[in-house]
Design a protein around this motif. Sequence first.
Motif, PDB file in Angstrom:
ATOM      1  N   UNK A 146       0.830  -1.211   0.000  1.00 51.12           N
ATOM      2  CA  UNK A 146       0.000   0.000   0.000  1.00 51.12           C
ATOM      3  C   UNK A 146       0.862   1.257   0.000  1.00 51.12           C
ATOM      4  N   UNK A 147       1.988   1.226   0.717  1.00 48.61           N
ATOM      5  CA  UNK A 147       2.863   2.404   0.767  1.00 48.61           C
ATOM      6  C   UNK A 147       3.396   2.751  -0.617  1.00 48.61           C
ATOM      7  N   UNK A 148       3.741   1.722  -1.400  1.00 48.32           N
ATOM      8  CA  UNK A 148       4.254   1.961  -2.742  1.00 48.32           C
ATOM      9  C   UNK A 148       3.174   2.549  -3.637  1.00 48.32           C
ATOM     10  N   UNK A 176      -9.637  11.357 -17.111  1.00 53.45           N
ATOM     11  CA  UNK A 176      -9.985   9.979 -16.763  1.00 53.45           C
ATOM     12  C   UNK A 176      -9.626   9.713 -15.311  1.00 53.45           C
ATOM     13  N   UNK A 177     -10.205   8.686 -14.750  1.00 50.33           N
ATOM     14  CA  UNK A 177      -9.961   8.333 -13.347  1.00 50.33           C
ATOM     15  C   UNK A 177      -8.819   7.338 -13.255  1.00 50.33           C
ATOM     16  N   UNK A 178      -8.045   7.490 -12.194  1.00 47.17           N
ATOM     17  CA  UNK A 178      -6.985   6.535 -11.906  1.00 47.17           C
ATOM     18  C   UNK A 178      -7.541   5.489 -10.948  1.00 47.17           C
ATOM     19  N   UNK A 179      -7.384   4.240 -11.288  1.00 46.90           N
ATOM     20  CA  UNK A 179      -7.903   3.200 -10.406  1.00 46.90           C
ATOM     21  C   UNK A 179      -6.905   2.049 -10.354  1.00 46.90           C
ATOM     22  N   UNK A 180      -7.055   1.222  -9.375  1.00 47.71           N
ATOM     23  CA  UNK A 180      -6.148   0.084  -9.228  1.00 47.71           C
ATOM     24  C   UNK A 180      -6.893  -1.132  -8.717  1.00 47.71           C
ATOM     25  N   UNK A 181      -6.216  -2.252  -8.728  1.00 50.30           N
ATOM     26  CA  UNK A 181      -6.826  -3.480  -8.247  1.00 50.30           C
ATOM     27  C   UNK A 181      -5.710  -4.408  -7.782  1.00 50.30           C
ATOM     28  N   UNK A 182      -6.077  -5.460  -7.138  1.00 56.16           N
ATOM     29  CA  UNK A 182      -5.092  -6.437  -6.684  1.00 56.16           C
ATOM     30  C   UNK A 182      -5.473  -7.816  -7.202  1.00 56.16           C
ATOM     31  N   UNK A 183      -4.488  -8.669  -7.283  1.00 54.88           N
ATOM     32  CA  UNK A 183      -4.727 -10.051  -7.685  1.00 54.88           C
ATOM     33  C   UNK A 183      -4.066 -10.995  -6.709  1.00 54.88           C
ATOM     34  N   UNK A 184      -4.529 -12.203  -6.695  1.00 58.82           N
ATOM     35  CA  UNK A 184      -3.978 -13.193  -5.771  1.00 58.82           C
ATOM     36  C   UNK A 184      -3.835 -14.522  -6.495  1.00 58.82           C
ATOM     37  N   UNK A 185      -2.804 -15.263  -6.137  1.00 56.55           N
ATOM     38  CA  UNK A 185      -2.588 -16.585  -6.706  1.00 56.55           C
ATOM     39  C   UNK A 185      -3.257 -17.610  -5.800  1.00 56.55           C
ATOM     40  N   UNK A 186      -4.146 -18.393  -6.342  1.00 48.72           N
ATOM     41  CA  UNK A 186      -4.855 -19.384  -5.534  1.00 48.72           C
ATOM     42  C   UNK A 186      -3.875 -20.414  -4.970  1.00 48.72           C
TER      43      UNK A 186
END
Length: 246
Positions: A146-148, A176-186
């Motif tokens: 999150x800090x990065x 435009x809007x700046x957005x982000x997301x996260x992913x996870x490896x099952x």
Amino acid sequence: MIKSKDMYSLSQCSVAPFNIDLLKVTKSATVPKPATQLLPETEARYLLEPEKYLVRSPEEISRWSEMHADFQPYWDETLRKSKSARYDLYRRLIDKSLLGFRRRIRSRVGLFFVWKANKKGIRMIGHPRMPNGCHKLPPKTKLGGAAALGELDAYIDEDDLPVLESGYGGPVELPCSLFGNTGDVSDAFYQFSVESLADWFGLDDPVAAKDFGLQTVWDPDLGQHVPLQPDDKVFPVFLGMPQGWA
């Protein structure tokens, strides 16, 4: 729980009771792949030659053992008390290529469980304090947390606007809007096996070869399978990447 107030005390950890129906890894299609086949040559050598690269000196290990003479790995209470529950879990982990056997083990781990974030499942932890004490600490890994994300510079200079308006491969609407997301490896940890280190992740629960239909067992010192008699005792060992192993 382990008579200490350090990171292994589990005082702030959401320890969950064992429930095989909530343990996803026993039901998923995940089959671990040897980590040594997926790593670059140099890093793979660390796992293939642990005595040279990963294991502390005999003097350091002896010193750790003396300082923790009364150490016992933490076990889930149900598994600790119930042989049938342990054996059922062992067989399910064998089916997933996450459990094997050795005639001797070098260090001990226990199995316990913590709640996943949604409380709809549990995560299996191989209590790794002893192997962590016997192995060298790795270099610090810098992760983009999150800090990065908070340090991302989203400012657009006027000179960049013509490029952005034409887009990189297509038009971009501004503003435009700046957005982000996260992913996870099952089942990320269980995607990899470290079989060359399995005797460092031993369960101090010797079982009879006949109870698991074993006729041979791998001997890492000889580099081959050796025959077993039905009543010979062997130790279960964890073959996957144990969560919590430094």
